[in-house]
Design an enzyme around this catalytic site. Structure first.
Site, short mmCIF file in Angstrom:
data_model
loop_
_atom_site.label_atom_id
_atom_site.label_comp_id
_atom_site.label_asym_id
_atom_site.label_seq_id
_atom_site.Cartn_x
_atom_site.Cartn_y
_atom_site.Cartn_z
CG ASN A 10 34.28 -47.29 -5.00
OD1 ASN A 10 33.13 -46.99 -4.66
ND2 ASN A 10 34.70 -48.54 -5.04
CE LYS A 12 36.12 -49.40 -1.64
NZ LYS A 12 37.00 -50.47 -1.23
CG HIS A 96 35.05 -52.64 -6.58
ND1 HIS A 96 35.27 -53.36 -5.43
CD2 HIS A 96 35.88 -51.57 -6.52
CE1 HIS A 96 36.19 -52.75 -4.72
NE2 HIS A 96 36.58 -51.66 -5.35
CD GLU A 98 35.06 -53.43 -1.75
OE1 GLU A 98 34.14 -52.61 -1.93
OE2 GLU A 98 36.19 -53.09 -1.32
CD GLU A 168 40.12 -51.09 -7.96
OE1 GLU A 168 40.40 -50.01 -7.45
OE2 GLU A 168 39.07 -51.70 -7.72
N GLY A 174 42.16 -51.69 0.11
CA GLY A 174 41.80 -51.44 1.51
C GLY A 174 42.75 -52.08 2.51
CB SER A 214 46.59 -49.32 -0.59
OG SER A 214 45.77 -50.24 0.11
C1 PEP Z 1 38.83 -49.66 -4.33
O1 PEP Z 1 37.99 -50.08 -3.57
O2 PEP Z 1 38.60 -49.57 -5.54
C2 PEP Z 1 40.12 -49.27 -3.78
C3 PEP Z 1 41.11 -49.11 -4.59
O3 PEP Z 1 40.19 -49.11 -2.40
P1 PEP Z 1 41.44 -48.57 -1.56
O4 PEP Z 1 41.96 -47.34 -2.28
O5 PEP Z 1 40.88 -48.25 -0.22
O6 PEP Z 1 42.44 -49.66 -1.55
#
Ligand code: PEP
Length: 254
Positions: A10, A12, A96, A98, A168, A174, A214
Site C-alpha cells: 500500500n 498510500k 483501511h 486511516e 491490521e 506505521g 510494521s
Molecule cells: C498499512 O498501512 O496498511 C500498513 C500495514 O503500514 P505499515 O506496514 O507501515 O505499518
C-alpha cells in the site's frame, strides 16, 4: 487447504507517476521469478493508469486504495470500482484504518464498498483492526468481529471465497511495533471462525487473511509461517523495492 499467500504493498499518498513507475520497474525483475505467492501494489489514483500499463500481464497485480460505492454520479472527487477496473486494477483496499479514523468511514460504508468492488468484477481487501485502547480494554476480538461481520454482510458465499481480509492492529500501523506472531495468529484464527459461521466452512478455508502492521523483512517469515496468516498488507516497507521484495520472498518461502 493450500491458500496461495498474497502480499500487497500500500503506497498510500506517496509517489507521483514517475516515481511510481520507477518503483514498479525496480520491482518487476525481483518479483517475476517468485512462485507460490500473489503480489499486489497499490499506487495513488493518479499513478494507477501508468503503472497499470507497465505491469499489465506481469506478476504485479494493480490495486487501488479506496473507491466509492456507487457506480457513477454526482459524487465530486470520488472514483468508482468500475473506473478502477478500467485502468487495470484487480484489487481494491477497503476500510483501511486511516480511511476509518481520518475520513470517517463506517462499517456500513465499507460493506457497500466491498459489495461494489465485487459487483465491478474486482476483489476487495477488507481491513479490520483494533486500536491500542481497544486492545488494552480486551475488546480486540469484539471489535474485529464487528468490523468483519459488517464488512462482509452484503457478500454472497459464492463471491466471498476470493475476498481478502487484512487484520491490521491500528497500534502496529506505521509505528514500528508489530503484533507478535502469536498475537496475530490468535486474531486470524478467530476471524476464520467468524467467517465460517457467517459464510460457511468452505469459504473460511479458502479466504486469504493478511496481516498488516510494521511488517518488515526481519519479521515477515515468522508472521507468514502462522497457520492462519496468508501474506500481508505492507505500508512503509513497500515503498522500497528491496524491502518489499524481501517480504514477498518470505511469503513465497513460507
Ligand atoms: C498499512 O498501512 O496498511 C500498513 C500495514 O503500514 P505499515 O506496514 O507501515 O505499518
Amino acid at each position: 487447504m493450500n491458500r496461495v499467500p498474497f502480499v500487497c504493498g500500500n503506497w498510500k499518498m506517496h509517489y507521483g507517476v514517475s516515481e511510481a513507475l520507477a518503483l514498479a520497474d525496480a520491482l518487476l525483475p525481483m518479483i517475476e521469478p517468485l512462485a507460490g505467492v500473489e503480489v499486489g501494489i497499490a499506487p495513488t489514483y493518479t499513478a494507477l493508469h501508468a503503472v497499470g500499463q507497465r505491469v499489465k500481464g506481469t506478476k504485479l497485480l494493480l490495486s487501488a486504495q479506496n473507491c466509492h460505492f456507487e457506480a457513477q454520479g454526482a459524487y465530486t472527487g470520488e472514483i468508482s470500482a468500475s473506473m478502477l477496473k478500467d485502468v487495470g486494477c484487480h484489487y481494491v483496499i477497503i476500510g483501511h484504518s486511516e480511511r476509518r479514523s481520518l475520513f470517517g468511514e463506517t462499517d456500513e460504508g465499507c460493506a457497500k464498498k466491498v459489495a461494489a468492488v465485487l459487483k465491478a468484477g474486482l476483489l476487495p481487501i477488507l481491513c479490520v483492526g483494533e486500536t491500542l485502547a481497544e486492545r488494552d480494554a480486551n475488546q480486540t476480538l469484539e471489535v474485529v468481529t464487528r468490523q468483519l461481520t459488517a464488512g462482509l454482510s452484503e457478500v454472497a458465499a459464492d463471491q466471498a471465497m476470493t475476498t481478502v481480509v487484512a487484520y491490521e492492529p491500528v497500534w502496529a500501523i506505521g509505528t514500528g511495533r508489530t503484533a507478535t506472531p502469536t498475537q496475530a495468529q490468535e486474531v486470524h484464527a478467530h476471524l476464520r471462525k467468524v467467517i465460517a459461521g457467517q459464510l460457511g466452512a468452505g469459504v473460511a478455508e479458502a479466504m486469504r487473511l493478511q496481516y498488516g502492521g510494521s511488517v518488515k523483512a526481519e519479521n515477515a517469515r515468522d508472521l507468514f509461517g502462522q497457520p492462519d496468516i496468508d501474506g500481508g498488507l505492507i505500508g512503509g516497507a513497500a515503498l522500497k523495492a528491496d524491502s518489499f521484495a524481501a517480504i514477498v520472498k518470505a511469503a513465497a518461502a513460507g
